[in-house]
Each structure stands twice: as C-alpha cells, then as structure tokens.
Design an enzyme around this catalytic site. Structure first.
Site, short mmCIF file in Angstrom:
data_model
loop_
_atom_site.label_atom_id
_atom_site.label_comp_id
_atom_site.label_asym_id
_atom_site.label_seq_id
_atom_site.Cartn_x
_atom_site.Cartn_y
_atom_site.Cartn_z
N GLN A 168 -44.82 6.35 49.72
CA GLN A 168 -44.84 7.52 48.83
C GLN A 168 -45.73 7.32 47.60
O GLN A 168 -45.40 7.74 46.50
CB GLN A 168 -43.42 7.92 48.41
N LYS A 190 -41.86 3.22 38.77
CA LYS A 190 -40.40 3.11 38.78
C LYS A 190 -39.89 2.00 37.86
O LYS A 190 -38.89 2.18 37.15
CB LYS A 190 -39.95 2.86 40.23
N MET A 223 -53.15 43.19 49.38
CA MET A 223 -54.44 43.07 48.69
C MET A 223 -55.53 42.60 49.63
O MET A 223 -56.68 43.05 49.54
CB MET A 223 -54.30 42.11 47.50
C1 LIG Z 1 -51.18 30.76 47.63
C2 LIG Z 1 -52.08 31.92 47.90
N1 LIG Z 1 -52.57 32.12 49.13
C3 LIG Z 1 -53.39 33.16 49.38
C4 LIG Z 1 -53.74 34.03 48.39
C5 LIG Z 1 -54.69 35.19 48.66
N2 LIG Z 1 -54.02 36.47 48.46
C6 LIG Z 1 -54.13 37.20 47.33
S1 LIG Z 1 -53.24 38.58 47.35
C7 LIG Z 1 -52.70 38.29 48.91
C8 LIG Z 1 -51.79 39.27 49.60
C9 LIG Z 1 -50.45 39.33 48.97
O1 LIG Z 1 -49.60 40.05 49.84
P1 LIG Z 1 -48.14 40.42 49.42
O2 LIG Z 1 -47.46 39.23 48.85
O3 LIG Z 1 -47.45 41.07 50.55
O4 LIG Z 1 -48.36 41.44 48.22
P2 LIG Z 1 -49.12 42.85 48.21
O5 LIG Z 1 -50.57 42.60 47.99
O6 LIG Z 1 -48.86 43.49 49.54
O7 LIG Z 1 -48.49 43.59 47.07
C10 LIG Z 1 -53.23 37.11 49.40
C11 LIG Z 1 -52.98 36.56 50.75
C12 LIG Z 1 -53.20 33.78 47.10
N3 LIG Z 1 -53.48 34.54 46.05
N4 LIG Z 1 -52.36 32.74 46.90
#
Ligand SMILES: Cc1ncc(C[n+]2csc(CCOP(=O)(O)OP(=O)(O)O)c2C)c(N)n1
Length: 564
Positions: free
Chosen positions: A118, A167, A477
């Site tokens: 670890q 540690k 998004m």
């Molecule tokens: C950890 C992470 N992975 C990928 C993304 C890319 N990303 C931005 S918005 C989004 C979609 C978010 O979807 P959801 O949580 O359903 O929310 P909505 O946009 O539908 O309101 C993604 C995949 C990110 N911002 N963070």
C-alpha cells in the site's frame, strides 16, 4: 527526568492536540493500516470523525463543509489506495481554492521507495494539485508542520495542503511542544492593496461611460459581500458574476445581470461585450466565462483584483492590476470619493436587456416536467434561503440560472474541475457544517450513481438534506453537446437501464418519492419538502431539454445560441 517523561506523547496524540489547537470541529475520513495509530487516538473522541464510505466522499464532504462555513476542511485517509482515492477531491479543492488539510497515511519511513504494501508516492502525486505538501520525517516536527499547513491552506489564495504521515511517525514518542511560532519568511501573501492602483481604478470609474463589475469566488473567500454591495449601490454599477461568485450579490438585486459566460444570461454577456471599464474582483477569467479571450470585453479597460499575483494577466491583459484581498481592496475603494460621469443610459440598456431576455423555458408545456421549473419552484419554496449543493451537468447550470440566491456561501458546486460525484458528499458536508440551515442538493441521474454510497451516513450523523434527482435518463450535458455539435450521435450518453432510485433511498433508510406528473409537480414538491428527515425526490424530467443560452466553446460572449 520524571517531568520529561510525563510530557512524552506519541505522534498521533500530538497530532490530535495540534488539531484541537487549530479549533478543528470535525474530521472526514476513512481508516486503514497506515493510519491505525491515528484512528486509535481518535477513539478517545476529542474531535468528532465522520466516517464516509469512500475517500473521494470524505474529501468532497470536507469541501462542502469548507465552502458553507468558510473554515478549513480536514481529512484523514490511509496510504496507497486511500490516498489515490482522495486525489480527485484534492484536485477539485485546488481548482476552487478551498481551504483544506488532508492527512494521508504512509508506509514506515524505512519502507518508503521500496514498493511496500500500500505504498504510493503521495508527494509526487499531489505536488501539482496542492498549494503545498509535506512528508513528516520526525514526530517532533508535527506541531510545526500542522501549524504551517493550516496557515497556508487558509491564507492568501486558499487551497488544499497534504501532510503525508509515515506510520512510525504516528507511533513514536516525542515531547514536542504544541505551541509553535509560525516562521514562514518566504510565504507572505499580499493582503493590502496598493493605494495608488486603487486610486487609478477609481479615476477610471469616474470617467467610464459603461462600467461593469465582475464578481468571482474571491469575493466569497474574502467575506467581502457587504463591501461589494456597498460599492455597487454607491456608484450604481451593473454587475455580473462567475458561477462560483453567485450569491455575493442577491439575484433579485436591480443591478445584478446574472451569471456570465457559457450558460450565462444575455444581459451579462452583452454587458461584457459593450463595457468600457471592467472591474474584475476575484474571478480568474476562467474559460467558461471568457471562452475567446481575444474578444473578451475587448472595448474595455480591465482592472483585476486578485490575491494571487499569478492570475493577473494570465488570460486577459490588465491595465489596472491589484494584488490584494478583495475585502481590503473594496474597503479602500469605498474610502475614495469620486464623481462619476452620468451612466443612466448604460444602466437603462442593461436593465432592459435583463427584462427582455431572462432565462427562460417552455412554461406552457404540460406533457413533461421541465427541470428548470423544478428548480425555480424549489427556489420559491425555500425563499431563496437554502444552501444549494449541485453535482455537475445540466442541472448544475439550471440551478445557477434559476435558483434565486441571496447570500454568500450559499452555492456549493464544483466550478473549476467540474467533478461529477461531488454533490452528495459536498451537500452532507455543508449540512454538517451548518446544521441549522436547509440544504437542498440537485443531482443528475448520472452523478448520483458516482457517490451515492455516501447516503449511508445521512442518518448516522443526523444531517437531513433534500436530494432532488433530476432524472432525464441520460448524461444530459454530454447528450446536449452530442445533439448540438455531433450530429445527434448520442454515443454512450443515454441510460438504457437505471436502478430504482427510490428503493436505493429506502435501502439507506431514508424516504424516497418519485414525481412524474406534470400537473401535480408543484403540489408534490410542496408535500415532499415538508419532510423533516432526509428525503430523496426523484423527478422524472424532460429527456430532451437543453441548457440555453449557450456560448459555444471558443466563441465570443455575444455569440450566444438560444436567444431570440
Ligand atoms: C467525473 C466526471 N466524469 C465525466 C464528466 C463529464 N461530464 C460532464 S457533465 C456529464 C453528464 C452529467 O449527467 P448527469 O449526472 O445525469 O446530469 P445532467 O447533465 O443530466 O443534469 C458528464 C458525463 C465529469 N464532469 N466528471
């Protein structure tokens, strides 16, 4: 000799005492082999510890706590995977300048560099995502390092500091004094502004025909909301904010034009285009705000107030640079009296744009629940007073557009890193820090599935929050970008199957309801908001909605899509 022996304590006890000296109210964390001595010291209960279900959750919870309270968040994680799981949260805190001290366990000093069980190179891994980091090499160094770490995390441009703890350091005994004198000659953030520069700014204000204030998170970090309002009111200067600056000026303030940038308001983006003096207080000209730097406020003289000298001129050429704390600068600005050019027409223009082009959605729609309406209505229900946490995505932008923020430190969101999975733990951290305030979380169905395990801690620590999932059956998004810029090829952005979110809530012993009737959604939300414990409210919203207006990446602020 006897006296000396009495004063000997192991590193873990010294650490707890040093944290008590820093007035640490709670620690977020997750145990493991390398931090067992530390957890043994925590067993005595001098400082409450919040056991999250994942290290990322611990760091985001500490961020939420820090954003809502203004106090530094404190985290303990174990070595190796504990530390690497914490990395996303640390990077998020760095992006948003969140004060935080993260203790990472480390293998025994002798094992470092030998691929011990670890072991991870925490110093190497966190160097680019921390304001500073330390590896403790002697137990007696603990009080000094902790004193420095808290000072660095909470002063100047705030940020995360990592303390890596082999540690043996936490087991070995020392008679180190907890009271140490801070001695950091090379770390002296400039707090007071240069008076001549402030005078120059005020002279520019006096002659400006179209002055504009841009408010960033720096105002909130400096607790400068009161001074900011005094300045804006005194000189009647229109203002806009970045996402993270929201709340510094109440949404309903006459001169407030809303958020600017990619999903900002028409009025804010046009004001940026037209202004002849832009006074940026505590915003870093992020690319979500200034997507095309060359065309950003290109008719304006730029004044930039920032506590971090590295921000000045980084993206936008600045004529009046002021390296200082936002509150100190605003106080100085208020001391200088100037008589301004008549700016009535400019004010009128901005007000009429605000009135003619507000954030909008199809209010007549009766077949689907509009996510914007849900947020707007919850804004009414909570009278704009709730702490609003969000995850990342469309719902985050709608929360920024439609929730009527009134106060500083009211919006808890991941601005810089845009971290999905941030919302649930950050909302819990905010509630633990502000138990008397109502906390509402808006989260997408995607982000919910990244850190929902933290729901487990809601009941244990009696921290009721309202979780509103805006379920559009997609990574909204991403889908929006694919629909707008990739020929509607929705590659991996639509969920074919989803868990039963209401049952998930029930599995965590909290109430869950699903709302899917557009005709009764307001009444249903009103009912759900009467719940005094935690409640998960899954709202089945329109699966096709876009966040508008939108400035496409790389375009100038005035090139907004979705404005009629
Ligand atoms: C950890 C992470 N992975 C990928 C993304 C890319 N990303 C931005 S918005 C989004 C979609 C978010 O979807 P959801 O949580 O359903 O929310 P909505 O946009 O539908 O309101 C993604 C995949 C990110 N911002 N963070």
């Amino acid at each position: 000799m006897a006296e000396q022996q009495r004063k000997m304590k192991n590193g873990s006890k010294i650490l707890i005492e040093a944290l008590l000296k820093q007035k640490v109210e709670m620690i977020f964390g997750y145990p493991g082999g390398a931090v067992l001595p530390l957890y043994d010291a925590l067993y005595d209960g001098d400082i409450p510890h919040i056991l999250t279900r994942h290290e990322q959750g611990a760091v985001h919870a500490a961020e939420g706590y820090a954003k809502a309270t203004g106090k530094p968040g404190v985290v303990i994680v174990t070595s190796g995977p504990g530390a690497t799981n914490a990395i996303t949260g640390i990077a998020d805190a760095m992006s948003d300048s969140i004060p935080m001290v993260v203790f990472t366990g480390q293998v025994l000093t002798d094992g470092i560099g030998k691929d011990a069980f670890q072991e991870a190179d925490v110093i190497g891994l966190t160097m680019p995502i921390t304001k500073n980091n330390y590896q403790v090499r002697e137990t007696k160094e603990l009080p000094r390092i902790i004193e420095e770490a808290f000072h660095i995390a909470t002063t100047g441009r705030k940020g995360p500091v990592v303390i890596d703890l082999p540690k043996d350091i936490t087991i070995m005994e020392s008679d180190a004094e907890i009271e140490v004198k801070l001695n950091l000659p090379s770390y002296q953030p400039t707090v007071k502004p240069n008076k001549l520069q402030v005078k120059k700014l005020m002279e520019a204000l006096a002659t400006a025909k179209k002055p504009l204030v841009l408010v960033g998170a720096g105002v909130l970090h400096a607790d400068a909301g009161k001074e900011l309002l005094a300045f804006i009111n005194k000189y009647q200067v229109p203002a806009l904010s970045s996402l993270l600056g929201l709340g510094a000026i109440p949404t309903e303030h006459e001169l407030f034009l809303g958020m600017g940038g990619m999903h900002g308001s028409f009025a804010a983006n046009m004001a940026l285009t037209d202004c002849d003096l832009l006074i940026n207080i505590g915003s870093r000209f992020d690319d979500r705000l200034a997507s095309a730097p060359k065309e950003f406020a290109s008719n304006a003289m730029i004044a930039h107030v920032d506590i971090d000298p590295a921000e000045i001129g980084k993206i936008i050429e600045t004529q009046i640079p002021i390296v200082a704390d936002a509150k100190e600068t605003l106080k100085e600005m208020l001391k200088i009296e100037v008589t301004c050019t008549d700016t009535t027409d400019w004010k009128k223009l901005n007000l009429s744009r605000k009135k003619l082009h507000p954030f909008k959605y199809d209010k007549e729609q009766t077949t689907e629940i509009k996510p914007q309406k849900v947020i707007e209505f919850i804004g009414e229900l909570t009278k704009g007073e709730a702490i609003v946490a969000t995850d990342v995505g469309q719902h985050q932008m709608w929360a920024a557009q439609f929730y009527p923020f009134k106060n500083e430190k009211q919006l808890i969101t991941s601005g810089g890193l845009g971290t999905m999975g941030y919302g649930i733990p950050a909302a819990i951290g905010a509630k633990l820090g502000c138990p008397d305030k109502e906390v509402v979380l808006f989260v997408g169905d995607g982000g919910f599935q990244m850190t929902n395990q933290e729901l487990a801690i809601l009941n244990i620590y009696n921290s009721p929050i309202k979780i509103v999932i805006l379920n559009n059956r997609s990574l909204g998004m991403v889908r929006q970008w694919q629909e707008s810029f990739f020929n509607e090829r929705r590659s991996e952005s639509v969920f074919e199957s989803q868990p039963d979110f209401v049952k998930m809530a029930e599995a965590y012993h909290i109430k869950g309801v699903r709302l899917d009737n557009p005709a009764t959604v307001e009444a249903d939300l009103t009912e759900a908001f009467k719940e005094t414990g935690s409640i998960l409210i899954e709202v089945m919203v329109s699966p096709t909605e876009h966040v508008l207006p939108m400035v496409p990446a790389g375009k100038a602020n005035y090139q907004m899509l979705g404005v009629d």
